[in-house]
Write a protein that holds these residues in place. Structure first.
Motif, short mmCIF file in Angstrom:
data_model
loop_
_atom_site.label_atom_id
_atom_site.label_comp_id
_atom_site.label_asym_id
_atom_site.label_seq_id
_atom_site.Cartn_x
_atom_site.Cartn_y
_atom_site.Cartn_z
N SER A 94 0.83 -1.21 0.00
CA SER A 94 0.00 0.00 0.00
C SER A 94 0.86 1.25 0.00
N CYS A 95 1.94 1.26 0.78
CA CYS A 95 2.86 2.41 0.79
C CYS A 95 3.49 2.61 -0.58
N TYR A 96 3.85 1.51 -1.24
CA TYR A 96 4.41 1.59 -2.59
C TYR A 96 3.42 2.23 -3.55
N PHE A 97 2.18 1.75 -3.52
CA PHE A 97 1.17 2.29 -4.42
C PHE A 97 0.84 3.75 -4.09
N LEU A 98 0.84 4.10 -2.81
CA LEU A 98 0.57 5.49 -2.43
C LEU A 98 1.69 6.43 -2.89
N LEU A 99 2.94 5.98 -2.78
CA LEU A 99 4.05 6.80 -3.27
C LEU A 99 3.95 6.99 -4.78
N MET A 135 3.44 10.53 -6.84
CA MET A 135 4.28 10.93 -7.97
C MET A 135 3.41 11.26 -9.18
N GLY A 136 2.37 10.47 -9.40
CA GLY A 136 1.44 10.75 -10.49
C GLY A 136 0.75 12.09 -10.32
N VAL A 137 0.33 12.36 -9.10
CA VAL A 137 -0.33 13.64 -8.81
C VAL A 137 0.65 14.80 -9.01
N PHE A 138 1.92 14.60 -8.69
CA PHE A 138 2.93 15.63 -8.90
C PHE A 138 3.14 15.90 -10.39
N TYR A 139 3.17 14.85 -11.20
CA TYR A 139 3.49 15.01 -12.62
C TYR A 139 2.34 15.60 -13.44
N ILE A 140 1.10 15.34 -13.06
CA ILE A 140 -0.03 15.82 -13.88
C ILE A 140 -0.02 17.35 -14.04
N PRO A 141 0.03 18.14 -12.97
CA PRO A 141 0.04 19.59 -13.18
C PRO A 141 1.39 20.15 -13.61
N ASN A 142 2.47 19.39 -13.42
CA ASN A 142 3.80 19.90 -13.74
C ASN A 142 4.31 19.47 -15.10
N GLY A 143 3.47 18.86 -15.91
CA GLY A 143 3.88 18.43 -17.25
C GLY A 143 4.48 19.55 -18.09
N VAL A 151 -3.65 5.99 -12.03
CA VAL A 151 -4.65 4.94 -12.27
C VAL A 151 -4.13 3.57 -11.83
N LEU A 152 -2.89 3.26 -12.18
CA LEU A 152 -2.32 1.97 -11.77
C LEU A 152 -2.19 1.86 -10.25
N ALA A 153 -1.80 2.94 -9.61
CA ALA A 153 -1.66 2.91 -8.16
C ALA A 153 -3.02 2.67 -7.49
N CYS A 154 -4.04 3.34 -7.97
CA CYS A 154 -5.39 3.13 -7.41
C CYS A 154 -5.87 1.71 -7.67
N GLY A 177 -3.94 -0.83 -8.09
CA GLY A 177 -3.10 -1.70 -7.25
C GLY A 177 -3.62 -1.80 -5.83
N ILE A 178 -4.06 -0.69 -5.27
CA ILE A 178 -4.62 -0.72 -3.91
C ILE A 178 -5.89 -1.55 -3.87
N VAL A 179 -6.73 -1.38 -4.88
CA VAL A 179 -7.99 -2.14 -4.91
C VAL A 179 -7.73 -3.63 -5.01
N VAL A 180 -6.89 -4.06 -5.96
CA VAL A 180 -6.66 -5.50 -6.12
C VAL A 180 -5.86 -6.07 -4.96
N LEU A 181 -5.05 -5.25 -4.33
CA LEU A 181 -4.32 -5.71 -3.15
C LEU A 181 -5.27 -6.07 -2.02
N TRP A 182 -6.23 -5.21 -1.78
CA TRP A 182 -7.14 -5.43 -0.66
C TRP A 182 -8.25 -6.43 -0.95
N ILE A 183 -8.45 -6.81 -2.23
CA ILE A 183 -9.38 -7.91 -2.50
C ILE A 183 -8.64 -9.22 -2.67
N ASN A 184 -7.35 -9.21 -2.34
CA ASN A 184 -6.49 -10.40 -2.31
C ASN A 184 -6.33 -11.07 -3.66
N ASN A 185 -6.20 -10.30 -4.73
CA ASN A 185 -5.90 -10.86 -6.03
C ASN A 185 -4.40 -10.73 -6.26
#
Length: 114
Positions: A10-15, A19-27, A44-47, A49-57
Motif C-alpha cells: 500500500s505504501c508503494y502504491f501510495l508513493l 508521484m502521479g499527482v505531482f506530474y499531472i500539473p507539472n507536465g 490509475v495503476l496505483a489506485c 493496485g490498492i484495490v486488487v491488493l485489498w481484494i487479495n488478487n
C-alpha cells in the motif's frame, strides 16, 4: 498475504500515486505532454493496485507491480541524462532517486508477492 506485506504494498502504491499527482500539473514545466500522461497512468495503476491488493488478487497485484516497475524506466533514464538540472523545482538527483526507488521497490514487491 499478511497485513505487514499489504501495508508495504500500500505504501508503494501510495508513493506512486503521489508521484502521479505531482506530474499531472507539472507536465508543462518538463516540456513534454508525455509527462502528464505518465502521471495519469501512474495514478490509475496505483489506485487499481490498492484495490486488487485489498481484494487479495495476488496475480493482479503482481502484474500491476510489473507494469509500475516498467514505467519507471523512462523517467529513470531521463533523470540520469539531466541529473544536474532542476525541473519543476525538483533537482535531478532527487528525481532520479525517487524513480530508482520505485523501480527497485517494485522488483522487490514482484519477488515477494506470494
Amino acid at each position: 498475504m499478511d497485513k505487514k506485506r499489504k501495508a508495504l504494498f500500500s505504501c508503494y502504491f501510495l508513493l506512486a500515486a503521489l508521484m502521479g499527482v505531482f506530474y499531472i500539473p507539472n507536465g508543462p514545466n518538463f516540456g513534454k505532454s508525455v509527462v502528464e500522461l505518465w502521471g495519469i497512468v501512474a495514478l490509475v495503476l496505483a489506485c487499481a493496485g490498492i484495490v486488487v491488493l485489498w481484494i487479495n488478487n495476488r496475480l493482479a497485484t503482481k502484474a500491476i507491480c510489473v507494469i509500475m516497475s516498467v514505467i519507471q524506466l523512462p523517467p529513470v533514464w531521463w533523470w540520469m541524462i539531466f541529473m544536474t538540472d532542476r525541473f519543476a523545482g525538483m533537482p535531478g538527483l532527487l528525481g532520479f532517486g525517487i524513480h530508482a526507488l520505485l523501480f527497485v521497490w517494485g522488483l522487490v514487491n514482484i519477488a515477494t508477492c506470494r
